[in-house]
Design a protein around this motif. Structure first.
Motif, PDB file in Angstrom:
ATOM      1  N   ALA A 143      48.786  39.441  37.473  1.00 13.73           N
ATOM      2  CA  ALA A 143      48.083  38.721  38.537  1.00 13.73           C
ATOM      3  C   ALA A 143      46.803  39.489  38.879  1.00 13.73           C
ATOM      4  N   PRO A 144      45.749  38.798  39.289  1.00 15.99           N
ATOM      5  CA  PRO A 144      44.455  39.457  39.521  1.00 15.99           C
ATOM      6  C   PRO A 144      44.321  40.145  40.871  1.00 15.99           C
ATOM      7  N   ASP A 145      45.344  40.053  41.712  1.00 13.70           N
ATOM      8  CA  ASP A 145      45.222  40.418  43.126  1.00 13.70           C
ATOM      9  C   ASP A 145      44.668  41.819  43.373  1.00 13.70           C
ATOM     10  N   ALA A 151      37.681  45.041  44.610  1.00 10.70           N
ATOM     11  CA  ALA A 151      36.290  44.605  44.705  1.00 10.70           C
ATOM     12  C   ALA A 151      35.913  44.356  46.163  1.00 10.70           C
ATOM     13  N   ASP A 152      36.813  43.723  46.895  1.00 15.34           N
ATOM     14  CA  ASP A 152      36.562  43.450  48.309  1.00 15.34           C
ATOM     15  C   ASP A 152      36.430  44.745  49.103  1.00 15.34           C
ATOM     16  N   GLU A 153      37.276  45.732  48.784  1.00 22.83           N
ATOM     17  CA  GLU A 153      37.220  47.023  49.472  1.00 22.83           C
ATOM     18  C   GLU A 153      35.880  47.727  49.230  1.00 22.83           C
ATOM     19  N   LEU A 154      35.326  47.548  48.040  1.00 22.42           N
ATOM     20  CA  LEU A 154      34.037  48.155  47.726  1.00 22.42           C
ATOM     21  C   LEU A 154      32.869  47.321  48.231  1.00 22.42           C
ATOM     22  N   GLY A 155      33.174  46.095  48.666  1.00 23.58           N
ATOM     23  CA  GLY A 155      32.116  45.212  49.136  1.00 23.58           C
ATOM     24  C   GLY A 155      31.263  44.651  48.021  1.00 23.58           C
ATOM     25  N   ALA A 177      40.587  38.106  37.401  1.00 22.28           N
ATOM     26  CA  ALA A 177      39.832  38.385  38.624  1.00 22.28           C
ATOM     27  C   ALA A 177      38.352  38.064  38.469  1.00 22.28           C
ATOM     28  N   GLY A 178      37.925  37.798  37.238  1.00 25.54           N
ATOM     29  CA  GLY A 178      36.531  37.450  37.002  1.00 25.54           C
ATOM     30  C   GLY A 178      35.617  38.631  36.770  1.00 25.54           C
ATOM     31  N   THR A 179      36.189  39.789  36.491  1.00 21.26           N
ATOM     32  CA  THR A 179      35.389  40.989  36.236  1.00 21.26           C
ATOM     33  C   THR A 179      34.972  41.043  34.767  1.00 21.26           C
ATOM     34  N   THR A 180      34.087  41.984  34.460  1.00 23.50           N
ATOM     35  CA  THR A 180      33.786  42.304  33.065  1.00 23.50           C
ATOM     36  C   THR A 180      34.780  43.373  32.620  1.00 23.50           C
ATOM     37  N   VAL A 181      35.517  43.099  31.568  1.00 22.32           N
ATOM     38  CA  VAL A 181      36.654  43.944  31.196  1.00 22.32           C
ATOM     39  C   VAL A 181      36.359  44.738  29.932  1.00 22.32           C
ATOM     40  N   ILE A 182      36.491  46.054  30.052  1.00 15.53           N
ATOM     41  CA  ILE A 182      36.452  46.940  28.892  1.00 15.53           C
ATOM     42  C   ILE A 182      37.885  47.350  28.589  1.00 15.53           C
TER      43      ILE A 182
END
Length: 218
Positions: A143-145, A151-155, A177-182
């Motif tokens: 799950a992406p939670d 991301a929210d914590e970092l703003g 989560a919609g991030t760029t994943v390495i």
């Protein structure tokens, strides 16, 4: 890209080598002795959720309390005596800090375990946020939670985050989560599905190179 989220197990420290051995040789045979469980099914999950998964899918033969106790004892040995830090990590984090790129350690492990690593390797204060899946009342990877929360914590919007992950569940979670994943390819996981990742790397040097390029907008 304006923030970097690092998984701990298998990325910042080579603990997956030891966890795979522990799960294959000790905890899985004790918990589901009549089953052949693919370790990729649970890799990246919080260890308490691993028990729930095994119990639901295969009917566990030991109690949750015993399972947790075995994991806790193994964690202390693995993190305080056995693991090694990702090569060049301190300089890498300093370079990101100099560039004004916020960072977070994001792990399914509990804070006690994360603390063993940050204390042993002098990482306290090196990340802008240290986040455990225990911090949120939500589903574990895939799950992406936890990445959305980080991301929210970092703003920073999740779409502007780079995530470095090694496990199939972690890679999927970061992608969802919609991030760029390495995806960091390590021997402990073998030939897992890394297709949700945007890029695949094979060494600490490649992690640094691609993260620095992505955070610079290249």
């Amino acid at each position: 890209m304006t923030a970097v989220l690092f998984d701990m197990d298998g990325v910042l420290v080579d603990s997956e080598d030891y966890w795979v051995e522990f799960e294959r040789e000790d905890i899985f045979p004790a918990t589901v002795p009549d089953e052949k469980v693919d370790l990729a099914e649970t890799s990246g999950m919080n260890f308490r959720e691993i028990y729930d998964y095994l119990d639901e899918e295969y009917d566990a033969t030991i109690s949750r309390e015993e399972f947790v106790q075995r994991f806790t004892e193994a964690a202390e040995e693995i993190y305080t005596e056995r693991v090694e830090l990702l090569d060049g990590l301190h300089d890498f984090l300093a370079e990101l800090d100099d560039r004004g790129v916020p960072t977070a350690l994001v792990s399914s492990s509990p804070h006690d375990w994360i603390g063993m690593v940050t204390e042993r390797f002098d990482l306290e204060g090196e990340f802008d946020r240290v986040i455990s899946a225990d911090d949120i009342d939500a589903a574990s990877k895939p799950a992406p939670d936890v990445f959305e929360y980080a991301a929210d914590e970092l703003g920073v919007p999740a779409a502007d985050c780079v995530v470095v992950e090694d496990s199939a569940n972690g890679i999927e979670a970061a992608a969802r989560a919609g991030t760029t994943v390495i995806a960091y390819r390590i021997d402990a996981h073998g030939d897992i599905d890394r297709s949700p990742a945007d890029e695949i790397v094979d060494s600490p040097a490649e992690i640094r190179e691609r993260v620095l390029a992505l955070t610079a907008g290249e």
